[in-house]
Design an enzyme around this catalytic site. Structure first.
Site, PDB file in Angstrom:
ATOM      1  CG  HIS A   1      -4.145   3.884   3.567  1.00  0.00           C
ATOM      2  ND1 HIS A   1      -3.153   3.106   4.156  1.00  0.00           N
ATOM      3  CD2 HIS A   1      -4.500   4.796   4.504  1.00  0.00           C
ATOM      4  CE1 HIS A   1      -2.941   3.536   5.389  1.00  0.00           C
ATOM      5  NE2 HIS A   1      -3.762   4.567   5.620  1.00  0.00           N
TER       6      HIS A   1
ATOM      7  CG  HIS B   1      -6.789   9.302   1.022  1.00  0.00           C
ATOM      8  ND1 HIS B   1      -6.956   8.035   0.504  1.00  0.00           N
ATOM      9  CD2 HIS B   1      -7.065  10.157   0.017  1.00  0.00           C
ATOM     10  CE1 HIS B   1      -7.309   8.132  -0.769  1.00  0.00           C
ATOM     11  NE2 HIS B   1      -7.392   9.405  -1.086  1.00  0.00           N
TER      12      HIS B   1
ATOM     13  CB  CYS C   1      -0.922  -0.011   1.219  1.00  0.00           C
ATOM     14  SG  CYS C   1      -1.775   1.554   1.471  1.00  0.00           S
TER      15      CYS C   1
HETATM   16  P1  5GP Z   1      -7.833   9.682  -4.235  1.00  0.00           P
HETATM   17  O1  5GP Z   1      -7.971   9.877  -5.727  1.00  0.00           O
HETATM   18  O2  5GP Z   1      -7.600   8.223  -3.910  1.00  0.00           O
HETATM   19  O3  5GP Z   1      -8.954  10.285  -3.431  1.00  0.00           O
HETATM   20  O4  5GP Z   1      -6.571  10.499  -3.777  1.00  0.00           O
HETATM   21  C1  5GP Z   1      -5.277  10.027  -3.861  1.00  0.00           C
HETATM   22  C2  5GP Z   1      -4.367  11.222  -3.864  1.00  0.00           C
HETATM   23  O5  5GP Z   1      -3.066  10.769  -3.584  1.00  0.00           O
HETATM   24  C3  5GP Z   1      -4.321  11.966  -5.201  1.00  0.00           C
HETATM   25  O6  5GP Z   1      -4.734  13.313  -5.019  1.00  0.00           O
HETATM   26  C4  5GP Z   1      -2.851  11.861  -5.613  1.00  0.00           C
HETATM   27  O7  5GP Z   1      -2.374  13.033  -6.235  1.00  0.00           O
HETATM   28  C5  5GP Z   1      -2.156  11.577  -4.315  1.00  0.00           C
HETATM   29  N1  5GP Z   1      -0.942  10.787  -4.461  1.00  0.00           N
HETATM   30  C6  5GP Z   1      -0.769   9.655  -5.205  1.00  0.00           C
HETATM   31  N2  5GP Z   1       0.486   9.181  -5.082  1.00  0.00           N
HETATM   32  C7  5GP Z   1       1.123  10.043  -4.237  1.00  0.00           C
HETATM   33  C8  5GP Z   1       2.464  10.065  -3.733  1.00  0.00           C
HETATM   34  O8  5GP Z   1       3.320   9.227  -4.014  1.00  0.00           O
HETATM   35  N3  5GP Z   1       2.779  11.100  -2.898  1.00  0.00           N
HETATM   36  C9  5GP Z   1       1.865  12.061  -2.543  1.00  0.00           C
HETATM   37  N4  5GP Z   1       2.272  13.026  -1.718  1.00  0.00           N
HETATM   38  N5  5GP Z   1       0.590  12.046  -3.008  1.00  0.00           N
HETATM   39  C10 5GP Z   1       0.224  11.051  -3.842  1.00  0.00           C
HETATM   40 ZN    ZN Z   2      -2.363   1.337   3.630  1.00  0.00          ZN
END
Ligand code: 5GP
Ligand code: ZN
Length: 114
Positions: A98, A100, A4
């Site tokens: 995960h 967030h 993850c």
């Molecule tokens: P989701 O789309 O799952 O709600 O949000 C995931 C977020 O994680 C996205 O906004 C993406 O830009 C961010 N993200 C993905 N990989 C990384 C990473 O390696 N480092 C950081 N700081 N953010 C990440």
């Molecule tokens: Zn996790």
């Protein structure tokens, strides 16, 4: 969870720009900011999404929202306001499985969410 991304960030195996940390949560800047200020608050207890909330204690769940507010204050967003977003599942375009929360701010937001 070994494979993850956010568990690896919490452990420090993948670098991040850390903003805040407590016993239950870890916060860092999003790598692809959608607004002038874009932070992520992640639960240290791995669950794939909010639908699995029964696997968290009430304390752990509350800690996530408290951390969101603390991070927003730390980043200077409290006065102007900010948006807290949780994407849960496929239709919400969740990409990291995960739990967030996105903290979005530093600018005037669109009046309505798309
Ligand atoms: P989701 O789309 O799952 O709600 O949000 C995931 C977020 O994680 C996205 O906004 C993406 O830009 C961010 N993200 C993905 N990989 C990384 C990473 O390696 N480092 C950081 N700081 N953010 C990440
Ligand atoms: Zn996790």
């Amino acid at each position: 969870m070994d494979d993850c991304l956010f568990c690896k960030i919490i452990k420090g195996d993948i670098p991040s720009n850390k903003i805040y940390e407590d016993e239950d949560t870890y916060a860092f800047f999003d790598i692809h900011p959608q607004t002038r200020v874009h932070a992520l608050v992640v639960s240290k207890h791995h669950i794939p999404d909010l639908g699995y909330n029964a696997e968290l204690s009430d304390h752990e769940l509350a800690a996530c929202l408290r951390a969101c507010a603390a991070v927003a204050t730390q980043l200077g967003l409290a006065q102007g306001g900010y948006r807290v977003v949780n994407n849960c599942g496929k239709d919400a375009c969740q990409t990291v499985q995960h739990l967030h929360f996105h903290i979005l701010g530093g600018q005037q937001m669109a009046e309505r969410m798309a």
